[in-house]
Structure formats: structure tokens, C-alpha cells
Design a protein around this motif. Structure first.
Motif, PDB file in Angstrom:
ATOM      1  N   ALA A 216      56.448  46.655  54.917  1.00  0.00           N
ATOM      2  CA  ALA A 216      57.006  46.599  53.570  1.00  0.00           C
ATOM      3  C   ALA A 216      56.220  45.687  52.648  1.00  0.00           C
ATOM      4  N   SER A 217      55.310  44.879  53.192  1.00  0.00           N
ATOM      5  CA  SER A 217      54.561  43.947  52.355  1.00  0.00           C
ATOM      6  C   SER A 217      53.425  44.603  51.591  1.00  0.00           C
ATOM      7  N   VAL A 218      53.034  45.819  51.972  1.00  0.00           N
ATOM      8  CA  VAL A 218      51.881  46.453  51.339  1.00  0.00           C
ATOM      9  C   VAL A 218      52.177  46.801  49.879  1.00  0.00           C
ATOM     10  N   LEU A 219      53.336  47.379  49.622  1.00  0.00           N
ATOM     11  CA  LEU A 219      53.661  47.794  48.248  1.00  0.00           C
ATOM     12  C   LEU A 219      53.728  46.611  47.287  1.00  0.00           C
ATOM     13  N   PRO A 220      54.412  45.492  47.622  1.00  0.00           N
ATOM     14  CA  PRO A 220      54.389  44.358  46.689  1.00  0.00           C
ATOM     15  C   PRO A 220      52.994  43.836  46.398  1.00  0.00           C
ATOM     16  N   LEU A 221      52.118  43.813  47.407  1.00  0.00           N
ATOM     17  CA  LEU A 221      50.750  43.366  47.162  1.00  0.00           C
ATOM     18  C   LEU A 221      50.024  44.328  46.221  1.00  0.00           C
ATOM     19  N   ALA A 222      50.231  45.635  46.434  1.00  0.00           N
ATOM     20  CA  ALA A 222      49.609  46.625  45.556  1.00  0.00           C
ATOM     21  C   ALA A 222      50.130  46.495  44.127  1.00  0.00           C
ATOM     22  N   LEU A 223      51.432  46.268  43.984  1.00  0.00           N
ATOM     23  CA  LEU A 223      52.020  46.106  42.651  1.00  0.00           C
ATOM     24  C   LEU A 223      51.507  44.837  41.978  1.00  0.00           C
ATOM     25  N   ALA A 224      51.362  43.766  42.770  1.00  0.00           N
ATOM     26  CA  ALA A 224      50.839  42.528  42.196  1.00  0.00           C
ATOM     27  C   ALA A 224      49.423  42.715  41.692  1.00  0.00           C
ATOM     28  N   GLY A 225      48.581  43.372  42.490  1.00  0.00           N
ATOM     29  CA  GLY A 225      47.213  43.627  42.061  1.00  0.00           C
ATOM     30  C   GLY A 225      47.156  44.542  40.853  1.00  0.00           C
ATOM     31  N   MET A 226      47.968  45.595  40.872  1.00  0.00           N
ATOM     32  CA  MET A 226      48.004  46.515  39.734  1.00  0.00           C
ATOM     33  C   MET A 226      48.475  45.794  38.479  1.00  0.00           C
ATOM     34  N   GLY A 227      49.502  44.956  38.607  1.00  0.00           N
ATOM     35  CA  GLY A 227      50.018  44.227  37.453  1.00  0.00           C
ATOM     36  C   GLY A 227      48.993  43.269  36.876  1.00  0.00           C
ATOM     37  N   ALA A 228      48.269  42.559  37.752  1.00  0.00           N
ATOM     38  CA  ALA A 228      47.268  41.614  37.261  1.00  0.00           C
ATOM     39  C   ALA A 228      46.135  42.341  36.555  1.00  0.00           C
ATOM     40  N   GLY A 229      45.660  43.438  37.141  1.00  0.00           N
ATOM     41  CA  GLY A 229      44.589  44.195  36.500  1.00  0.00           C
ATOM     42  C   GLY A 229      45.007  44.767  35.161  1.00  0.00           C
ATOM     43  N   ALA A 230      46.232  45.293  35.096  1.00  0.00           N
ATOM     44  CA  ALA A 230      46.728  45.860  33.838  1.00  0.00           C
ATOM     45  C   ALA A 230      46.946  44.768  32.791  1.00  0.00           C
ATOM     46  N   ALA A 231      47.454  43.611  33.218  1.00  0.00           N
ATOM     47  CA  ALA A 231      47.708  42.527  32.269  1.00  0.00           C
ATOM     48  C   ALA A 231      46.410  42.022  31.649  1.00  0.00           C
ATOM     49  N   VAL A 232      45.389  41.844  32.476  1.00  0.00           N
ATOM     50  CA  VAL A 232      44.093  41.399  31.949  1.00  0.00           C
ATOM     51  C   VAL A 232      43.558  42.409  30.943  1.00  0.00           C
ATOM     52  N   THR A 233      43.746  43.687  31.227  1.00  0.00           N
ATOM     53  CA  THR A 233      43.260  44.727  30.318  1.00  0.00           C
ATOM     54  C   THR A 233      44.049  44.729  29.011  1.00  0.00           C
ATOM     55  N   MET A 234      45.375  44.689  29.100  1.00  0.00           N
ATOM     56  CA  MET A 234      46.212  44.774  27.905  1.00  0.00           C
ATOM     57  C   MET A 234      46.089  43.534  27.024  1.00  0.00           C
ATOM     58  N   LEU A 235      45.807  42.381  27.648  1.00  0.00           N
ATOM     59  CA  LEU A 235      45.652  41.155  26.868  1.00  0.00           C
ATOM     60  C   LEU A 235      44.270  41.039  26.241  1.00  0.00           C
ATOM     61  N   GLY A 236      43.382  41.966  26.564  1.00  0.00           N
ATOM     62  CA  GLY A 236      42.053  41.957  25.968  1.00  0.00           C
ATOM     63  C   GLY A 236      41.119  40.911  26.543  1.00  0.00           C
ATOM     64  N   LEU A 237      41.406  40.426  27.760  1.00  0.00           N
ATOM     65  CA  LEU A 237      40.508  39.441  28.377  1.00  0.00           C
ATOM     66  C   LEU A 237      39.262  40.149  28.887  1.00  0.00           C
ATOM     67  N   ARG A 238      38.112  39.529  28.676  1.00  0.00           N
ATOM     68  CA  ARG A 238      36.847  40.154  29.055  1.00  0.00           C
ATOM     69  C   ARG A 238      35.931  39.145  29.726  1.00  0.00           C
ATOM     70  N   GLY A 239      34.930  39.687  30.423  1.00  0.00           N
ATOM     71  CA  GLY A 239      33.874  38.857  30.970  1.00  0.00           C
ATOM     72  C   GLY A 239      34.363  37.831  31.975  1.00  0.00           C
ATOM     73  N   ALA A 240      33.775  36.632  31.886  1.00  0.00           N
ATOM     74  CA  ALA A 240      34.077  35.573  32.842  1.00  0.00           C
ATOM     75  C   ALA A 240      35.543  35.154  32.772  1.00  0.00           C
ATOM     76  N   ARG A 241      36.122  35.166  31.586  1.00  0.00           N
ATOM     77  CA  ARG A 241      37.529  34.783  31.468  1.00  0.00           C
ATOM     78  C   ARG A 241      38.420  35.754  32.232  1.00  0.00           C
ATOM     79  N   ALA A 242      38.130  37.037  32.153  1.00  0.00           N
ATOM     80  CA  ALA A 242      38.911  38.026  32.899  1.00  0.00           C
ATOM     81  C   ALA A 242      38.717  37.848  34.401  1.00  0.00           C
ATOM     82  N   ALA A 243      37.477  37.611  34.838  1.00  0.00           N
ATOM     83  CA  ALA A 243      37.205  37.438  36.266  1.00  0.00           C
ATOM     84  C   ALA A 243      37.925  36.217  36.818  1.00  0.00           C
ATOM     85  N   LEU A 244      37.909  35.105  36.069  1.00  0.00           N
ATOM     86  CA  LEU A 244      38.599  33.890  36.514  1.00  0.00           C
ATOM     87  C   LEU A 244      40.107  34.109  36.552  1.00  0.00           C
ATOM     88  N   THR A 245      40.637  34.851  35.603  1.00  0.00           N
ATOM     89  CA  THR A 245      42.074  35.122  35.590  1.00  0.00           C
ATOM     90  C   THR A 245      42.478  35.959  36.800  1.00  0.00           C
TER      91      THR A 245
END
Length: 335
Positions: free
Chosen positions: A145-174
């Protein structure tokens, strides 16, 4: 030109059943077709008894991949190194089944049942769980059951960085920072509180963080290269296919071909396999999954950095030409 409301309504009506059908296919089809496919098992002991055991496994063509070992000690070592899921030792008192419920409770049960069914009626079958699942999760349900929460966490972080307009090194560090915190929090819950993983605390935290980073970096990288479509592709790969094809609740070799192989090349499946290796087998067979997660992380972060540099290097748009000077009372009189 905007899409008319009627067309948008039709698109929603058609899209929702399509998504549901795809989700049912991805989750229900592999679960309904669980069966051994080249499942690595071992046979140990002296001939001819060991040879007879091997023949019994090989009668089910394509189901088992049999490894021969000289004795029980060698079979146990292979189980602990994750070379095989279990083994059968031929002895004078009957077969001795060696299982590893920590690797897969489903496979351990399957192996016990297969040997018992093939043994003469009334024969005593001894079973030893060489690497047992933890008492806090004897059926492996919590780990699966731990796989789905990890996938959701990764998906959420990637989407948040994209929607917030973070780019380059700042996005990678986030992305890296959020993955590290998720790894620490998840290990605190799974190891310290629930006790469903029992390996080295910091090694488990590193595995969980790397899994989330591989997912979030891939999603953000796809979005950086493809725009909003990248988020959709990332969700399809990581949530729909990655989670359902991971094989964490059973074993990759129990899923239909080529689902099991595809699942291990995606971060959720590789992360689940790596977590088992680190949590229960002292890192046995951890090299392949770790490499896959590292590749996804590196490629995703590289895409984020390259896209950030491309945006920063883009020339500014042409300056807007100045319009004619406004006509005032003074200019009218002088004109």
C-alpha cells in the motif's frame, strides 16, 4: 478561439469512461492473471530425489526457472541474496521447503502449496521461512500500500513545481528537498511507528527519498519539455501504469508479460523492489533497481535544468514602437 460548451460537454462524457476503462485494465487485468512466469526457485539435495523435484517444476513449462544447489546452505544463501524466491531441499524424510515471505508472501504460499500438492498423500512437508516478513506486516499489505502514496507525492511535487513556474536550479533544489523530507517522514511512519520495514533507518529513508525524486523529477522534466501534456504523460506513467505494474503486492514474475518487466523499469516498481532489498535482505539484489531510480532522477533533473536555461537564454521580444506624440494645444498652435 474557445471551444463551444457543447463540444466540451461531449469531450467530458467520452473522456471519463475512457479513463475508467484504462484504469480498470491497468489494475484489474494484471491482478486477474497472476501466475508464475519464469519464477526463480531453487532445488537442492542429492540425486535422484533432487532431479525428481526439478522435473516436477519443469513440467509446468514457462512457470518456474529452476536453480540447482548442492545443499541446503547454498539454497539459503541464494534466498538471502534474492537470487531465488525459495527452494526445495530433497531429504530422506521428505521435501523441505525454504521460503522468504519478506520477498513475497504470495510466492511463499504458492511454493508451499505446489510442493504439498506434488508430494505423496500423507507425506510430511517441512517448511522454513528463511527471511520472514515482519510481525507488523506479515502479509506484506502495508508495504504494497505504500507505493501509491509515494507515487502521489512525487506526482504532486512535480506538478507543484511546474504550476508555480519554478525553473532551472531552483526547481531542481525544490524537487530534491521535498523528496528528502518525504523520505524522512515516510520512514518515520513505516519503520519507527508501524514497524513494517526493519532494515537500516537511514538506508530506508534514502530509498524512499530516491523513489519520490525519480517520480517528481520525471514529471517535472516532462512538463518542462512538453508543457501541460507532460503532466498528463507523467501521471499516466507514474500513477496508472507505475503503480499497477509495480508487482509490490505479489511479485513481478507473477504478472502477465510484459507487465512485470515494464513495472520494474518504472520508478514505483523499482522503488518497491529496492525497498524490499534494503529493508529485509541487507541490500541483496539492490543494484538494478537503484540504477533505474538514479537514471530517472538524473534525466528528469537534467530536463528541468536544460529547460530553465533555455527560457533564461531566450531573447526578449521586440520593443513596441512608440506611437505618434499626442497632439496638445501648444503643438497645434505652433503647427
Amino acid at each position: 478561439m474557445s471551444t463551444p460548451p457543447d463540444r466540451r460537454a461531449v469531450a467530458v462524457v467520452l473522456l471519463i469512461p475512457l479513463v475508467v476503462t484504462l484504469a480498470l485494465w491497468a489494475f484489474a487485468w494484471p491482478a486477474a492473471r497472476i501466475a508464475p512466469r519464469d519464477l526463480p526457485v531453487g532445488v537442492a539435495g542429492a540425486a535422484p530425489a533432487a532431479g525428481q523435484l526439478q522435473q516436477q517444476f519443469e513440467q509446468r513449462e514457462g512457470a518456474f526457472k529452476v536453480h540447482r544447489f548442492d545443499d541446503e546452505a547454498a539454497a539459503r544463501e541464494a534466498i538471502e541474496d534474492r537470487v531465488v524466491y525459495g527452494a526445495v531441499v530433497a531429504g530422506p524424510e521428505g521435501p523441505h521447503v525454504l521460503t522468504a515471505s519478506a520477498a513475497s508472501p504470495v510466492v511463499a504460499q504458492l511454493l508451499r502449496e505446489a510442493v504439498t500438492a506434488a508430494s505423496p498423500e500423507g507425506a510430511r512437508v517441512q517448511v522454513t521461512d528463511v527471511v520472514a516478513a515482519p510481525s507488523g506486516d506479515p502479509r506484506g499489505s502495508a508495504l504494497g500500500a505504500s507505493v501509491l502514496p509515494l507515487a502521489l507525492a512525487g506526482m504532486g511535487a512535480g506538478a507543484a513545481v511546474t504550476m508555480l513556474g519554478l525553473r532551472g536550479a531552483r526547481a531542481a533544489l525544490t524537487l530534491t528537498g521535498s523528496a528528502a523530507l518525504v523520505g524522512l517522514a515516510a520512514t518515520a511512519v513505516a519503520h519507527s511507528w508501524l514497524g513494517v520495514i526493519t532494515g537500516g533507518w537511514w538506508a530506508e529513508a534514502g530509498v524512499l527519498a530516491l523513489t519520490v525524486l525519480a517520480i517528481s523529477a520525471a514529471v517535472a522534466g516532462l512538463a518542462a519539455l512538453l508543457g501541460p501534456r507532460g503532466l498528463g504523460i507523467g501521471g499516466l506513467l507514474m500513477i496508472l501504469l507505475g503503480n499497477s505494474f509495480s508487482g509490490v503486492t505479489s511479485a513481478p514474475q507473477l504478472l502477465p508479460d510484459p507487465v512485470g518487466v515494464i513495472g520494474q523499469w518504472l520508478p514505483p516498481g523499482a522503488g518497491g523492489s529496492l525497498l524490499r532489498s534494503v529493508a529485509f535482505f541487507d541490500g541483496g539484489a539492490a543494484g538494478g533497481p537503484a540504477l533505474i531510480l538514479a537514471l530517472w532522477s538524473a534525466l528528469g533533473l537534467a530536463a528541468v535544468l536544460v529547460a530553465g536555461r533555455r527560457v533564461a537564454a531566450a531573447p526578449a521580444g521586440p520593443a513596441t514602437p512608440a506611437g505618434p506624440a499626442p497632439v496638445t494645444r501648444e503643438t497645434a498652435m505652433t503647427g
